[in-house]
Motif scaffolding. Structure first.
Motif, PDB file in Angstrom:
ATOM      1  N   TYR A 183       0.917  -1.231  -0.057  1.00 61.09           N
ATOM      2  CA  TYR A 183       0.084  -0.088   0.037  1.00 61.09           C
ATOM      3  C   TYR A 183       1.048   1.206  -0.036  1.00 61.09           C
ATOM      4  CZ  TYR A 183       1.273   0.390   5.052  1.00 61.09           C
ATOM      5  OH  TYR A 183       2.050   0.490   5.981  1.00 61.09           O
ATOM      6  N   ILE A 184       0.287   2.477  -0.180  1.00 62.69           N
ATOM      7  CA  ILE A 184       0.866   3.668   0.024  1.00 62.69           C
ATOM      8  C   ILE A 184       0.213   4.508   1.022  1.00 62.69           C
ATOM      9  CG2 ILE A 184      -0.727   4.812  -1.853  1.00 62.69           C
ATOM     10  CD1 ILE A 184       2.065   6.355  -2.600  1.00 62.69           C
ATOM     11  N   GLU A 185       1.005   5.279   1.708  1.00 64.20           N
ATOM     12  CA  GLU A 185       0.537   6.103   2.818  1.00 64.20           C
ATOM     13  C   GLU A 185       0.921   7.549   2.282  1.00 64.20           C
ATOM     14  OE1 GLU A 185       1.449   7.289   7.343  1.00 64.20           O
ATOM     15  OE2 GLU A 185       1.499   5.080   6.792  1.00 64.20           O
ATOM     16  N   LEU A 186      -0.334   8.251   2.050  1.00 67.93           N
ATOM     17  CA  LEU A 186      -0.554   9.602   1.629  1.00 67.93           C
ATOM     18  C   LEU A 186      -0.845  10.784   2.670  1.00 67.93           C
ATOM     19  CD1 LEU A 186      -1.985   8.940  -1.736  1.00 67.93           C
ATOM     20  CD2 LEU A 186       0.448   9.275  -1.375  1.00 67.93           C
ATOM     21  N   PRO A 187      -0.178  11.897   2.358  1.00 70.74           N
ATOM     22  CA  PRO A 187      -0.420  13.076   3.543  1.00 70.74           C
ATOM     23  C   PRO A 187      -1.746  13.732   3.299  1.00 70.74           C
ATOM     24  CG  PRO A 187       1.141  13.738   1.673  1.00 70.74           C
ATOM     25  CD  PRO A 187       0.687  12.496   1.438  1.00 70.74           C
ATOM     26  N   LEU A 188      -2.556  13.994   4.386  1.00 75.76           N
ATOM     27  CA  LEU A 188      -3.640  14.757   4.187  1.00 75.76           C
ATOM     28  C   LEU A 188      -3.440  16.074   4.161  1.00 75.76           C
ATOM     29  CD1 LEU A 188      -6.385  12.836   6.533  1.00 75.76           C
ATOM     30  CD2 LEU A 188      -6.444  13.564   4.190  1.00 75.76           C
ATOM     31  N   ALA A 189      -2.506  16.803   4.897  1.00 71.06           N
ATOM     32  CA  ALA A 189      -2.374  18.248   4.596  1.00 71.06           C
ATOM     33  C   ALA A 189      -2.003  18.663   3.450  1.00 71.06           C
ATOM     34  CB  ALA A 189      -1.234  18.769   5.768  1.00 71.06           C
ATOM     35  N   GLU A 190      -1.325  17.952   2.580  1.00 78.53           N
ATOM     36  CA  GLU A 190      -0.928  18.319   1.436  1.00 78.53           C
ATOM     37  C   GLU A 190      -2.043  17.981   0.572  1.00 78.53           C
ATOM     38  OE1 GLU A 190       2.894  17.897   3.474  1.00 78.53           O
ATOM     39  OE2 GLU A 190       0.941  16.848   3.516  1.00 78.53           O
ATOM     40  N   MET A 191      -2.802  16.777   0.530  1.00 81.44           N
ATOM     41  CA  MET A 191      -3.870  16.588  -0.388  1.00 81.44           C
ATOM     42  C   MET A 191      -5.110  17.573  -0.213  1.00 81.44           C
ATOM     43  SD  MET A 191      -4.190  12.607  -0.459  1.00 81.44           S
ATOM     44  CE  MET A 191      -4.172  12.155   1.127  1.00 81.44           C
ATOM     45  N   MET A 192      -5.008  18.315   1.172  1.00 79.24           N
ATOM     46  CA  MET A 192      -6.020  19.319   1.472  1.00 79.24           C
ATOM     47  C   MET A 192      -5.973  20.532   0.472  1.00 79.24           C
ATOM     48  SD  MET A 192      -8.568  18.053   3.327  1.00 79.24           S
ATOM     49  CE  MET A 192      -9.653  19.441   3.941  1.00 79.24           C
ATOM     50  N   GLU A 193      -4.718  20.597  -0.037  1.00 75.82           N
ATOM     51  CA  GLU A 193      -4.269  21.807  -0.729  1.00 75.82           C
ATOM     52  C   GLU A 193      -4.882  21.851  -2.366  1.00 75.82           C
ATOM     53  OE1 GLU A 193      -3.044  24.742   0.491  1.00 75.82           O
ATOM     54  OE2 GLU A 193      -3.412  23.996   2.440  1.00 75.82           O
ATOM     55  N   LEU A 194      -4.929  20.452  -2.492  1.00 76.39           N
ATOM     56  CA  LEU A 194      -5.614  20.242  -3.932  1.00 76.39           C
ATOM     57  C   LEU A 194      -6.838  20.764  -4.189  1.00 76.39           C
ATOM     58  CD1 LEU A 194      -3.884  16.543  -4.406  1.00 76.39           C
ATOM     59  CD2 LEU A 194      -2.692  18.746  -4.758  1.00 76.39           C
ATOM     60  N   ALA A 240      -3.626   4.282   4.215  1.00 77.47           N
ATOM     61  CA  ALA A 240      -3.155   4.867   5.431  1.00 77.47           C
ATOM     62  C   ALA A 240      -3.113   6.308   5.098  1.00 77.47           C
ATOM     63  CB  ALA A 240      -2.286   4.553   6.477  1.00 77.47           C
ATOM     64  N   CYS A 241      -3.304   7.530   5.822  1.00 83.44           N
ATOM     65  CA  CYS A 241      -2.998   8.726   5.676  1.00 83.44           C
ATOM     66  C   CYS A 241      -2.217   9.404   6.833  1.00 83.44           C
ATOM     67  CB  CYS A 241      -4.021   9.787   5.207  1.00 83.44           C
ATOM     68  SG  CYS A 241      -4.907   9.332   3.858  1.00 83.44           S
ATOM     69  N   ASN A 242      -1.212  10.158   6.516  1.00 81.67           N
ATOM     70  CA  ASN A 242      -0.465  10.903   7.665  1.00 81.67           C
ATOM     71  C   ASN A 242      -0.722  12.132   7.407  1.00 81.67           C
ATOM     72  OD1 ASN A 242       1.316  11.033   5.660  1.00 81.67           O
ATOM     73  ND2 ASN A 242       3.027  10.424   6.560  1.00 81.67           N
ATOM     74  N   ASN A 243       0.077  13.056   8.054  1.00 85.46           N
ATOM     75  CA  ASN A 243       0.104  14.473   8.211  1.00 85.46           C
ATOM     76  C   ASN A 243      -1.432  15.096   8.132  1.00 85.46           C
ATOM     77  OD1 ASN A 243       2.954  14.078   7.669  1.00 85.46           O
ATOM     78  ND2 ASN A 243       3.063  15.397   5.896  1.00 85.46           N
ATOM     79  N   PHE A 244      -1.864  14.817   9.330  1.00 85.98           N
ATOM     80  CA  PHE A 244      -3.273  15.189   9.227  1.00 85.98           C
ATOM     81  C   PHE A 244      -3.552  16.496   9.264  1.00 85.98           C
ATOM     82  CE2 PHE A 244      -7.236  13.879  12.207  1.00 85.98           C
ATOM     83  CZ  PHE A 244      -8.153  14.359  11.182  1.00 85.98           C
ATOM     84  N   PHE A 245      -3.166  17.186  10.271  1.00 93.21           N
ATOM     85  CA  PHE A 245      -3.562  18.568  10.374  1.00 93.21           C
ATOM     86  C   PHE A 245      -2.310  19.661   9.989  1.00 93.21           C
ATOM     87  CE2 PHE A 245      -6.593  16.983  13.378  1.00 93.21           C
ATOM     88  CZ  PHE A 245      -7.902  17.887  13.137  1.00 93.21           C
ATOM     89  N   PRO A 246      -2.503  20.473   9.133  1.00 93.07           N
ATOM     90  CA  PRO A 246      -1.295  21.388   8.872  1.00 93.07           C
ATOM     91  C   PRO A 246      -0.805  22.451  10.138  1.00 93.07           C
ATOM     92  CG  PRO A 246      -3.248  22.273   7.730  1.00 93.07           C
ATOM     93  CD  PRO A 246      -3.628  21.128   8.560  1.00 93.07           C
TER      94      PRO A 246
END
Length: 291
Positions: free
Chosen positions: A32-43, A64-70
């Motif tokens: 799997y891949i784990e991607l960052p939410l804070a960065e994806m929220m900028e899209l 899974a996702c990391n980087n929850f809150f910027p």
């Protein structure tokens, strides 16, 4: 065990998500891949849709996702805005759910860091409130919040697995558990046996790396890094990196502690990388052999 990789620390594309490695992770045999939410929220919606489609076209999923809150979403201190934090939380969890993530990692060191002079007791209450809210919203989406303890000085609240367990207990929610990151555990000097004590009930996700402690004045260890933020460590080449063999560092106590608490979940590599094409398959081979 399922083995994955956090995209944010190996990202090279402008969106800083790291999604560009998903096809190669699949080729190398990752799960799997784990991607960052804070960065994806900028899209914007179109860019996020394209990211989601790219993951869906690969044979992997974003489990899974990391980087929850910027850092801009303040969670502690006098400038904390619970309404804004809750609004962001709901929107971020919606995106995690769209990707099919089962776990959202709540480290968010910049957002949680307690301002100098602010009451630590009040800050703990503030973090508990947003963690409880996140857990309630996550449960509606079939997601678990995994509290991530983070080393000093990157964050000054919830630094150990034991403290993460205390926070999870305070929420009183089955949808709030704890993550252990080998690097942060080693930096804080926490004994891996803490996992034998609490891991069966609370451990839900793992971040793994080679704690690349430098030798300074003939001494190698986390004590030399106490006053340095992770950005400075990265700049000096003293930060964590991708593991390759049992011999390079004392991984055994950590690995045995994970086995001792019967952990059989996800393990994500989270570290910068020098040569992805060489290190990614080598690290996966090491993990499969070690576990």
């Amino acid at each position: 065990m399922r083995f994955g990789c956090c995209g944010s620390l190996v990202a090279s594309a402008p969106d800083r998500t790291g999604v560009e490695i998903v096809e190669r992770l699949a080729e190398y045999g990752y799960d799997y891949i784990e991607l960052p939410l804070a960065e994806m929220m900028e899209l914007d919606g179109g860019a996020f849709g394209a990211l989601r489609s790219r993951v869906e076209r690969s044979s992997l999923r974003c489990e899974a996702c990391n980087n929850f809150f910027p850092a801009r979403v303040r969670l502690t201190g006098p400038e904390a805005d619970p309404g804004a934090a809750r609004d962001y939380c709901v929107r971020a969890l919606d995106r995690a759910a769209e990707l099919g993530a089962a776990v959202v990692v709540f480290g968010s060191a910049g957002a949680k860091r307690v301002p100098v002079g602010f009451s630590m007791e009040r800050a703990w209450e503030q973090v508990a409130d947003i963690t409880r809210y996140a857990g309630e919203e996550a449960a509606k989406r079939g997601i678990t919040i995994a509290i991530e303890p983070v080393r000093h000085p990157d964050c000054n609240i919830i630094n150990t697995f034991a403290e993460g367990v205390s926070m999870a207990r305070e929420t009183g929610l089955d949808s709030v558990k704890v993550l252990v990151d080998l690097y942060h555990l080693a930096c804080e000097g926490e004994n891996p046996d803490i996992l034998r004590q609490y891991g069966a009930e609370y451990l839900r996700h793992v971040h793994f790396s080679y704690p690349n402690f430098p030798e300074i004045d003939g001494v190698s260890g986390p004590e030399q890094l106490r006053g340095m933020f992770e950005g400075e460590l990265d700049r000096r080449g003293w930060w964590r990196t991708w593991p390759s063999s049992r011999e390079e560092w004392g991984y055994a106590p950590f690995i045995q502690a994970l086995k001792g608490c019967s952990y059989d979940g996800r393990i994500s590599i989270e570290a910068p990388v020098g040569n992805f094409e060489v290190q990614a398959p080598r690290t996966l081979a090491f993990l499969k052999e070690a576990f």
